[in-house]
Design an enzyme around this catalytic site. Structure first.
Site, PDB file in Angstrom:
ATOM      1  N   ARG A 109       0.713  -1.236  -0.023  1.00  0.00           N
ATOM      2  CA  ARG A 109      -0.009   0.034   0.116  1.00  0.00           C
ATOM      3  C   ARG A 109       0.746   1.356  -0.041  1.00  0.00           C
ATOM      4  NH1 ARG A 109      -3.897   2.148   4.931  1.00  0.00           N
ATOM      5  NH2 ARG A 109      -2.027   3.209   5.251  1.00  0.00           N
ATOM      6  N   CYS A 111      -0.056   5.396   0.460  1.00  0.00           N
ATOM      7  CA  CYS A 111      -0.714   6.579   0.722  1.00  0.00           C
ATOM      8  C   CYS A 111       0.007   7.957   0.530  1.00  0.00           C
ATOM      9  CB  CYS A 111      -1.121   6.560   2.266  1.00  0.00           C
ATOM     10  SG  CYS A 111      -2.252   7.511   2.857  1.00  0.00           S
TER      11      CYS A 111
END
Length: 137
Positions: A109, A111
């Site tokens: 992931r 961000c």
């Protein structure tokens, strides 16, 4: 071989997913993977989810799961997420909602903080998932 020759666009989109830009693909299926375009917290009728950011994350994950299922995958088969947010003050609330929906072990992931997003929302999420070998397409 060009990307257009190896990519397989699937024109149908589940009615449970709002996609406000008809000139963009909600997802591309290619090489055993599904590459989803970013989703914002819109309901199937196109209304933005109001209230705490966690509610928009929940709606986004519902939207992504519907797109993935239309392509023979699901959130359970995700390998990468990119989250775009307008404020890191919401990071803990985003994380709480996000982690309720992802598989174990968690996918990769990123961000990324951005100045603004479509329709004035505060979060957009895109993902990549594998298509299981026995997926019915």
């Amino acid at each position: 071989m060009t990307a257009l020759r190896i990519a397989n666009k699937v024109p149908s989109l589940p009615r449970t997913v709002p996609f406000l830009y008809p000139d963009l693909a909600a997802a591309i299926r290619s090489g055993g993977h599904v590459f989803c375009s970013g989703q914002i917290g819109s309901t199937p009728d196109g209304e933005m989810v109001e209230g705490p950011i966690g509610k928009r994350v929940d709606q986004i994950m519902d939207n992504l799961d519907a797109v993935l299922k239309a392509h023979g995958s699901s959130l359970d088969h995700t390998v990468k997420f990119n989250l775009y947010i307008t404020s890191f003050k919401d990071f803990d609330a985003i994380n709480a909602a996000y982690t309720r929906r992802i598989p174990t072990p968690p996918p990769a992931r990123s961000c990324i903080g951005v100045a603004n997003l479509p329709r004035g929302t505060d979060i957009e999420i895109e993902c990549i998932a594998v298509i299981p070998p026995r997926a019915k397409l």
